[in-house]
Write a protein that holds these residues in place. Structure first.
Motif, PDB file in Angstrom:
ATOM      1  N   VAL A   3      -1.329   5.641  -0.288  1.00  0.00           N
ATOM      2  CA  VAL A   3      -1.241   4.312   0.982  1.00  0.00           C
ATOM      3  C   VAL A   3      -0.159   2.991  -0.579  1.00  0.00           C
ATOM      4  O   VAL A   3      -0.974   2.665   0.459  1.00  0.00           O
ATOM      5  CB  VAL A   3      -2.734   4.152   1.034  1.00  0.00           C
ATOM      6  CG1 VAL A   3      -3.311   5.782   2.144  1.00  0.00           C
ATOM      7  CG2 VAL A   3      -4.354   4.090   0.017  1.00  0.00           C
ATOM      8  N   ILE A   4      -0.590   3.657  -1.518  1.00  0.00           N
ATOM      9  CA  ILE A   4      -0.266   2.390  -2.242  1.00  0.00           C
ATOM     10  C   ILE A   4       1.179   2.712  -2.549  1.00  0.00           C
ATOM     11  O   ILE A   4       1.353   3.417  -3.665  1.00  0.00           O
ATOM     12  CB  ILE A   4      -1.803   1.753  -3.062  1.00  0.00           C
ATOM     13  CG1 ILE A   4      -2.858   1.427  -3.134  1.00  0.00           C
ATOM     14  CG2 ILE A   4      -0.631   0.478  -4.416  1.00  0.00           C
ATOM     15  CD1 ILE A   4      -3.959   1.671  -3.650  1.00  0.00           C
ATOM     16  N   ASN A   5       2.072   2.142  -2.632  1.00  0.00           N
ATOM     17  CA  ASN A   5       2.727   2.854  -3.043  1.00  0.00           C
ATOM     18  C   ASN A   5       4.381   1.633  -3.004  1.00  0.00           C
ATOM     19  O   ASN A   5       3.681   0.109  -3.148  1.00  0.00           O
ATOM     20  CB  ASN A   5       3.979   3.768  -1.840  1.00  0.00           C
ATOM     21  CG  ASN A   5       4.289   2.856  -0.459  1.00  0.00           C
ATOM     22  OD1 ASN A   5       4.463   1.281  -0.877  1.00  0.00           O
ATOM     23  ND2 ASN A   5       3.431   2.997   0.288  1.00  0.00           N
ATOM     24  N   GLY A   7       6.700   1.165  -2.015  1.00  0.00           N
ATOM     25  CA  GLY A   7       8.014   0.293  -1.256  1.00  0.00           C
ATOM     26  C   GLY A   7       8.958   1.590  -0.831  1.00  0.00           C
ATOM     27  O   GLY A   7       8.499   2.393  -1.492  1.00  0.00           O
ATOM     28  N   VAL A  31       6.996  -5.910   8.493  1.00  0.00           N
ATOM     29  CA  VAL A  31       5.952  -7.351   8.291  1.00  0.00           C
ATOM     30  C   VAL A  31       5.057  -6.633   7.338  1.00  0.00           C
ATOM     31  O   VAL A  31       5.070  -5.494   7.318  1.00  0.00           O
ATOM     32  CB  VAL A  31       5.043  -7.026   9.660  1.00  0.00           C
ATOM     33  CG1 VAL A  31       4.401  -7.987   9.543  1.00  0.00           C
ATOM     34  CG2 VAL A  31       6.153  -8.038  10.614  1.00  0.00           C
ATOM     35  N   LEU A  32       4.994  -7.764   6.355  1.00  0.00           N
ATOM     36  CA  LEU A  32       4.337  -6.902   5.554  1.00  0.00           C
ATOM     37  C   LEU A  32       3.173  -8.897   5.505  1.00  0.00           C
ATOM     38  O   LEU A  32       3.573  -9.991   5.423  1.00  0.00           O
ATOM     39  CB  LEU A  32       5.001  -7.502   3.880  1.00  0.00           C
ATOM     40  CG  LEU A  32       4.270  -6.986   2.532  1.00  0.00           C
ATOM     41  CD1 LEU A  32       5.012  -6.579   1.919  1.00  0.00           C
ATOM     42  CD2 LEU A  32       3.548  -8.182   2.244  1.00  0.00           C
ATOM     43  N   VAL A  79      10.262  -7.362  -1.912  1.00  0.00           N
ATOM     44  CA  VAL A  79      11.248  -6.844  -3.113  1.00  0.00           C
ATOM     45  C   VAL A  79      10.353  -4.758  -3.131  1.00  0.00           C
ATOM     46  O   VAL A  79      11.071  -4.582  -4.013  1.00  0.00           O
ATOM     47  CB  VAL A  79       9.871  -7.293  -4.408  1.00  0.00           C
ATOM     48  CG1 VAL A  79       8.095  -6.604  -3.582  1.00  0.00           C
ATOM     49  CG2 VAL A  79       9.843  -7.320  -5.621  1.00  0.00           C
ATOM     50  N   THR A  80       9.769  -5.365  -2.419  1.00  0.00           N
ATOM     51  CA  THR A  80      10.139  -3.443  -1.175  1.00  0.00           C
ATOM     52  C   THR A  80      11.421  -2.764  -1.710  1.00  0.00           C
ATOM     53  O   THR A  80      10.798  -1.265  -0.704  1.00  0.00           O
ATOM     54  CB  THR A  80       9.042  -3.279  -0.775  1.00  0.00           C
ATOM     55  OG1 THR A  80       9.223  -3.346   1.147  1.00  0.00           O
ATOM     56  CG2 THR A  80       7.486  -4.029  -0.529  1.00  0.00           C
ATOM     57  N   HIS A  81      12.224  -2.916  -1.168  1.00  0.00           N
ATOM     58  CA  HIS A  81      13.370  -2.672  -1.214  1.00  0.00           C
ATOM     59  C   HIS A  81      14.392  -2.414  -0.367  1.00  0.00           C
ATOM     60  O   HIS A  81      15.498  -1.996   0.165  1.00  0.00           O
ATOM     61  CB  HIS A  81      13.759  -0.925  -1.550  1.00  0.00           C
ATOM     62  CG  HIS A  81      12.792  -1.132  -3.275  1.00  0.00           C
ATOM     63  ND1 HIS A  81      13.449  -0.782  -4.360  1.00  0.00           N
ATOM     64  CD2 HIS A  81      12.812  -0.309  -3.854  1.00  0.00           C
ATOM     65  CE1 HIS A  81      12.608  -0.646  -5.618  1.00  0.00           C
ATOM     66  NE2 HIS A  81      12.132  -0.875  -5.527  1.00  0.00           N
ATOM     67  N   ARG A 195      10.855  -8.027 -10.526  1.00  0.00           N
ATOM     68  CA  ARG A 195      10.546  -7.212  -9.804  1.00  0.00           C
ATOM     69  C   ARG A 195       9.065  -7.596  -9.997  1.00  0.00           C
ATOM     70  O   ARG A 195       7.751  -7.481  -9.458  1.00  0.00           O
ATOM     71  CB  ARG A 195      10.011  -5.937  -9.327  1.00  0.00           C
ATOM     72  CG  ARG A 195      11.862  -5.503  -8.456  1.00  0.00           C
ATOM     73  CD  ARG A 195      12.429  -4.139  -8.157  1.00  0.00           C
ATOM     74  NE  ARG A 195      13.516  -3.679  -7.543  1.00  0.00           N
ATOM     75  CZ  ARG A 195      14.186  -3.808  -7.040  1.00  0.00           C
ATOM     76  NH1 ARG A 195      13.067  -4.708  -5.640  1.00  0.00           N
ATOM     77  NH2 ARG A 195      15.123  -3.761  -6.070  1.00  0.00           N
TER      78      ARG A 195
END
Lengths: 197, 85
Positions: A3-5, A7, A31-32, A79-81, A195
Motif C-alpha cells: 500500500v505504500i509505494n 508512485g 488527488v493526493l 514528486v510521484t512521477h 525528491r
C-alpha cells in the motif's frame, strides 16, 4: 508493503523537453491528501502573512480579488512521477501580496486549513514564480484540489503548492514542513530530481 | 479523499518494524486516547501513508518509502504497546 509505494514509475527518456527527469505526462489530475478535506467556505476564508515583528497582513476573500488576479498557463510536476502540462490557472501573484511586507527573514512556513504545512525560501515565492490560485482549467478550485485557494509554485514539486492555504509565517531558517519532516527534500526542484532527503 | 483503517498498514509495520499492528495499542500524543492501531484512520497516498487518530484526527505517524530506505515517523504517539505473541 504494497500500500505504500513510491508512485508509479517514471518513463525515462521521454522526448518532451517540458518533462523533468523521471516524470510521465498525464491528462487527468490525481488527488493526493494527507487527511480529511477541509470544508472552507469563502465567507470565513482569510489569508495572512505574519512577520518577525508580529505584524499580520490579512486578506478576506473579497479583498483578495481586489488585489488583482491574473491568468497563468504552466506545467505542474508531482514528486510521484506525474506531470500535467499547459494547465490554465487563475490567481493572485505572491509578489503583490508581499508588496507591503517588511521582513529580514528569508524563509516562509506555509500553513493550511486542516493542519498541513510546507516550507519555502521567500525567493521561490517572488519574481513571478508563485500565485495564490483560486481557479484551475476555467473553474473555481474544488475542495479536493485545494479550494477555495491553494498556493501555486509550479517550478517546484507540487507538494509545495499547498492546498487550502490560510497563511504564511516568515522564518529565519528553512525549517521543514509536513512532508519535508518525513523524508522529502527541503526544496524539491523537479529538474534536479530533489525528491528525498 | 477517504481513509481506510490501520489494518492497511499491517504489511508495512511487519516488514519495517517486525510489529503486528492488529494487536498493537498506541496512545495519541495530542488527545491522550489509547486504542488499537488497527482502528486508526489511514490516508494512503502515492507520497506515503499518514496515520491519524480516530478521535482527534491528529497525525500519529507517517510512513514514506523512498528510493533507498523507508522512513517511519511515529512521533504523534506517546508509545506503542506490543504484546508478546
Amino acid at each position: 508493503m504494497g500500500v505504500i509505494n513510491g508512485g508509479f514509475g517514471g518513463r525515462h527518456g521521454s522526448s518532451d523537453p517540458r518533462l523533468p527527469p523521471g516524470q510521465t505526462h498525464v491528462y487527468d489530475w490525481p488527488v493526493l491528501s494527507t487527511g480529511p478535506t477541509p470544508n472552507v467556505d469563502e465567507g470565513r476564508w482569510s489569508f495572512t502573512i505574519t512577520t518577525e515583528d508580529e505584524v499580520t497582513h490579512r486578506w478576506n476573500w473579497g479583498e483578495l480579488q481586489e488585489v488583482g488576479v491574473e491568468d497563468v498557463v504552466t506545467d505542474i510536476h508531482c514528486v510521484t512521477h506525474w506531470s500535467k502540462l499547459d494547465m490554465a490557472w487563475r490567481g493572485v501573484p505572491m509578489d503583490r501580496l508581499f508588496e507591503d511586507v517588511e521582513t529580514s527573514y528569508d524563509y516562509v512556513m506555509v500553513r493550511s486549513y486542516g493542519g498541513y504545512t510546507t516550507n519555502l525560501p521567500l525567493e521561490d515565492l517572488l519574481d513571478g514564480q508563485a500565485w495564490l490560485a483560486t481557479e484551475a482549467e476555467g473553474e473555481p478550485l474544488t475542495p479536493e484540489h485545494g479550494g477555495p485557494a491553494r498556493l501555486l509554485v509550479p517550478h517546484l514539486y507540487f507538494w509545495k503548492s499547498a492546498k487550502w492555504v490560510r497563511g504564511m509565517e516568515m522564518m529565519p531558517s528553512d525549517d521543514p514542513g509536513f512532508w519535508e519532516q518525513n523524508g522529502y527534500h527541503l526544496r524539491g526542484d523537479p529538474w534536479r530530481e530533489e525528491r528525498y532527503w | 479523499m477517504t481513509h481506510v483503517d490501520g489494518n492497511a498498514l499491517a504489511g508495512a509495520f511487519a516488514t519495517t518494524l517486525g510489529i503486528e499492528i492488529t494487536v498493537t495499542v498506541g496512545r495519541c500524543r495530542s488527545c491522550g486516547s489509547s486504542f488499537n492501531l488497527a482502528c486508526a484512520h489511514v490516508f494512503i497516498t502515492a507520497m506515503g501513508a499518514v496515520m491519524r487518530c480516530g478521535h482527534c484526527q491528529a497525525v500519529l505517524g507517517v510512513i514514506v518509502r523512498g528510493f533507498r530506505e523507508t522512513l517511519v515517523n511515529l512521533s504523534g504517539l506517546d508509545y506503542i504497546r506490543v504484546p508478546h505473541l
